[in-house]
Motif scaffolding. Structure first.
Motif, PDB file in Angstrom:
ATOM      1  N   ARG A  44      87.632 114.683  49.194  1.00 21.53           N
ATOM      2  CA  ARG A  44      88.313 113.434  48.846  1.00 21.53           C
ATOM      3  C   ARG A  44      89.406 113.188  49.871  1.00 21.53           C
ATOM      4  O   ARG A  44      90.326 113.984  50.023  1.00 21.53           O
ATOM      5  N   GLN A  91      86.356 118.737  46.649  1.00 18.58           N
ATOM      6  CA  GLN A  91      85.972 118.404  45.275  1.00 18.58           C
ATOM      7  C   GLN A  91      84.796 119.229  44.792  1.00 18.58           C
ATOM      8  O   GLN A  91      84.692 119.546  43.620  1.00 18.58           O
ATOM      9  N   ASP A 133      91.025 107.354  48.987  1.00 15.93           N
ATOM     10  CA  ASP A 133      90.199 106.948  47.846  1.00 15.93           C
ATOM     11  C   ASP A 133      88.710 107.026  48.161  1.00 15.93           C
ATOM     12  O   ASP A 133      87.895 106.422  47.496  1.00 15.93           O
ATOM     13  N   GLU A 134      88.336 107.813  49.190  1.00 21.20           N
ATOM     14  CA  GLU A 134      86.935 108.035  49.562  1.00 21.20           C
ATOM     15  C   GLU A 134      86.539 109.482  49.302  1.00 21.20           C
ATOM     16  O   GLU A 134      87.326 110.391  49.526  1.00 21.20           O
ATOM     17  N   SER A 135      85.313 109.674  48.853  1.00 21.84           N
ATOM     18  CA  SER A 135      84.733 111.012  48.744  1.00 21.84           C
ATOM     19  C   SER A 135      83.572 111.066  49.727  1.00 21.84           C
ATOM     20  O   SER A 135      82.651 110.261  49.644  1.00 21.84           O
ATOM     21  N   GLY A 186      92.198 116.246  53.457  1.00 20.60           N
ATOM     22  CA  GLY A 186      91.652 115.889  52.159  1.00 20.60           C
ATOM     23  C   GLY A 186      91.550 117.106  51.262  1.00 20.60           C
ATOM     24  O   GLY A 186      91.878 118.219  51.674  1.00 20.60           O
TER      25      GLY A 186
END
Length: 85
Positions: free
Chosen positions: A68, A58, A71-73, A55
């Protein structure tokens, strides 16, 4: 107030695998942290689908790192992440 600054030593480990500080936009990989049962059990139970995934960082706040993945943080402890070149 006591300062936590100290002189650097030749024996300090600055290898990428032990890196504790990440920067925004860096690529990281989620690793299992078996030496910390609390983190290990939590991650295994709630987020086992991200272990081993890559990932992008962020946000960094101390030892907490927002990453990230798809589509998940998700917020990770820095010891759960490995820098990817």
């Amino acid at each position: 107030m006591e300062s936590s600054l100290r002189q650097l030593s030749l024996f300090d480990d600055y290898s990428q695998s032990s890196r504790a500080f990440f920067r925004v936009h860096e690529m990281v990989k989620v690793i299992e942290v078996k030496d910390n049962p609390e983190i290990y059990e939590y991650r295994k139970y709630y987020f086992s689908h991200v272990i081993g995934k890559k990932g992008v960082v962020q946000k960094v706040d101390g030892q907490s790192v927002l990453v990230r993945i798809g589509d998940e943080s998700i917020i990770f402890d820095s010891k759960e992440l490995q820098w990817v070149a």
